[in-house]
Design an enzyme around this catalytic site. Sequence first.
Site, mmCIF file in Angstrom:
data_model
loop_
_atom_site.group_PDB
_atom_site.id
_atom_site.type_symbol
_atom_site.label_atom_id
_atom_site.label_comp_id
_atom_site.label_asym_id
_atom_site.label_seq_id
_atom_site.Cartn_x
_atom_site.Cartn_y
_atom_site.Cartn_z
ATOM 1 N N GLU A 102 0.826 -1.199 0.000
ATOM 2 C CA GLU A 102 0.000 0.000 0.000
ATOM 3 C C GLU A 102 0.865 1.255 0.000
ATOM 4 O O GLU A 102 1.933 1.292 0.615
ATOM 5 C CB GLU A 102 -0.925 0.001 1.215
ATOM 6 C CG GLU A 102 -1.944 -1.121 1.128
ATOM 7 C CD GLU A 102 -3.023 -1.054 2.198
ATOM 8 O OE1 GLU A 102 -4.118 -1.576 1.942
ATOM 9 O OE2 GLU A 102 -2.786 -0.490 3.266
ATOM 10 N N CYS A 115 3.352 8.391 1.450
ATOM 11 C CA CYS A 115 3.827 7.412 2.426
ATOM 12 C C CYS A 115 4.125 6.109 1.677
ATOM 13 O O CYS A 115 3.225 5.501 1.104
ATOM 14 C CB CYS A 115 2.746 7.211 3.487
ATOM 15 S SG CYS A 115 3.211 6.053 4.762
ATOM 16 N N CYS A 122 6.403 -7.119 7.735
ATOM 17 C CA CYS A 122 7.547 -6.689 8.536
ATOM 18 C C CYS A 122 7.853 -7.757 9.571
ATOM 19 O O CYS A 122 6.946 -8.387 10.118
ATOM 20 C CB CYS A 122 7.240 -5.363 9.236
ATOM 21 S SG CYS A 122 8.657 -4.720 10.159
ATOM 22 N N CYS A 126 6.456 -5.154 16.210
ATOM 23 C CA CYS A 126 6.018 -4.163 17.201
ATOM 24 C C CYS A 126 4.573 -4.496 17.570
ATOM 25 O O CYS A 126 3.748 -4.802 16.705
ATOM 26 C CB CYS A 126 6.126 -2.753 16.635
ATOM 27 S SG CYS A 126 7.804 -2.346 16.171
ATOM 28 N N CYS A 343 -0.704 5.492 7.670
ATOM 29 C CA CYS A 343 0.704 5.140 7.586
ATOM 30 C C CYS A 343 1.043 4.480 8.906
ATOM 31 O O CYS A 343 0.811 5.036 9.970
ATOM 32 C CB CYS A 343 1.558 6.384 7.419
ATOM 33 S SG CYS A 343 2.060 6.667 5.750
HETATM 34 C C1 SAM Z 1 4.566 1.264 9.980
HETATM 35 S S1 SAM Z 1 5.932 2.133 10.563
HETATM 36 C C2 SAM Z 1 6.993 1.982 9.154
HETATM 37 C C3 SAM Z 1 8.344 2.531 9.392
HETATM 38 C C4 SAM Z 1 9.233 1.776 10.373
HETATM 39 N N1 SAM Z 1 9.072 0.385 10.291
HETATM 40 C C5 SAM Z 1 9.013 2.273 11.774
HETATM 41 O O1 SAM Z 1 8.555 1.493 12.604
HETATM 42 O O2 SAM Z 1 9.352 3.427 12.035
HETATM 43 C C6 SAM Z 1 5.508 3.872 10.548
HETATM 44 C C7 SAM Z 1 5.045 4.436 11.863
HETATM 45 O O3 SAM Z 1 3.740 3.968 12.182
HETATM 46 C C8 SAM Z 1 3.688 3.695 13.568
HETATM 47 N N2 SAM Z 1 2.590 2.779 13.884
HETATM 48 C C9 SAM Z 1 2.585 1.451 13.761
HETATM 49 N N3 SAM Z 1 1.393 0.956 14.170
HETATM 50 C C10 SAM Z 1 0.648 2.002 14.563
HETATM 51 C C11 SAM Z 1 -0.668 2.135 15.078
HETATM 52 N N4 SAM Z 1 -1.460 1.096 15.268
HETATM 53 N N5 SAM Z 1 -1.124 3.371 15.366
HETATM 54 C C12 SAM Z 1 -0.353 4.440 15.158
HETATM 55 N N6 SAM Z 1 0.902 4.375 14.658
HETATM 56 C C13 SAM Z 1 1.397 3.170 14.367
HETATM 57 C C14 SAM Z 1 5.056 3.124 13.790
HETATM 58 O O4 SAM Z 1 5.402 3.034 15.135
HETATM 59 C C15 SAM Z 1 5.925 4.070 13.042
HETATM 60 O O5 SAM Z 1 6.227 5.179 13.838
HETATM 61 S S1 SF4 Z 2 6.084 -0.361 13.479
HETATM 62 FE FE1 SF4 Z 2 7.436 -2.119 13.877
HETATM 63 S S2 SF4 Z 2 6.355 -3.881 13.000
HETATM 64 FE FE2 SF4 Z 2 5.373 -2.022 12.170
HETATM 65 S S3 SF4 Z 2 6.411 -1.657 10.253
HETATM 66 FE FE3 SF4 Z 2 7.536 -0.450 11.782
HETATM 67 S S4 SF4 Z 2 9.158 -1.835 12.513
HETATM 68 FE FE4 SF4 Z 2 7.677 -3.084 11.416
#
Ligand code: SAM
Ligand code: SF4
Length: 368
Positions: A102, A115, A122, A126, A343
Amino acid sequence: MMQTEPRTSPDLRIPLLDLDRPGFEALAAGWGFKPFHGRNLFRWLHKHGVSELDAMSDLSKALRERLAAETRIDLPRVAVEKPSADGTIKWLLDLHDGQRVETVYIPEESRSTLCVSSQVGCALDCRFCATARQGFSRNLSTGEIIGQVWHATRALGKPPTNIVMMGMGEPLANFDAVVKAMAIMQDDFAYMLAKSRVTLSTSGIVPNIYRLAEVSEVSLAVSLHAPDNELRDQIVPINRKYPLEQLIPACKAYLRGEPRRRITWEYVMLKDVNDSDRQAKALIRLLEGTPSKVNLIPFNPFPNSGFETSDPERIEAFRQRLKRSGLVATTRKTRGEEIAAACGQLVGQVQNRRLPRAGAQIPVSIGL
Ligand SMILES: C[S@@+](CC[C@H](N)C(=O)[O-])C[C@H]1O[C@@H](n2cnc3c(N)ncnc32)[C@H](O)[C@@H]1O
Ligand code: SF4
């Protein structure tokens, strides 16, 4: 129309979207053409969004014939396009092997942000992330990453003003492909984005933060989410490998002491988990001495996540406490609610795997 038949099997042809400008120049030079012919081709493809070789009028016929025979341009195919009333657009893109990722476009008054995803799924797990539930499938190639930008630019008629590597996946776990794609985003013969307008968001793969500092000058956002190791170990498991005493120095080093640079810390607000006054104070202490901006992200819920978002009053109280200490602190706006395009909440489809319905009702929230 050029009639040249491919001389090799399609799979063996060079995927042009995987090449950066030096790659195009080397390709042309390797075939006995001047390197600037390669640059012109790169410009046609990325700056003008033209993928038909016949339309590239300043390339010689000989070069176009060679390109037609020995290269391919794998453009993303749009499986679903979902526009939202506030102008946000989510594209679900089909990849060549049936996987899907996406990409989300978020227009604002004075800027527009794309984005972009870096992986299918992944592996970092997390606890509050919908993408994590999908598991890891594979890295995206440079072409699949820049293809998202190519598509958005063509669809919108102009490039976005900002790009954030905040879609599906951990960009620093796909280092080479991501760095090359970000170079194309910044190239004057392509999307012409200033360094500060490309942001890489990482959950904290420390050795690759140091590597990134050596090869790129993009803005760095770090998914912090907890002010101490005890909590971060639980909700951002990569912290067990690279704890805060390694992460913070790596981020400081990334700034190279340049006065105008700072780290954006992302902090998802989880009710009764990381949102207390005590934790705000601990966060202030942790970031002391690091030029910082804290971006509070209201948690976007998904089924069976096990978390709730903090109340708006709690988020504001937390933000005010950070502000009083002198930190720049903002709260992300929620966008595109009806199209499930957050995002950080993106869930592409993985072929032959059962997916959770996570992400089905998730709003978008972005804004560094
Ligand atoms: C999907 S991550 C992709 C980039 C990278 N993997 C990271 O964790 O920074 C982008 C941002 O979305 C946040 N994020 C993930 N799940 C979330 C949620 N359920 N609600 C709000 N933010 C979220 C992550 O913590 C990160 O700051
Ligand atoms: S928030 Fe964590 S699990 Fe989600 S994309 Fe970023 S690194 Fe991966």
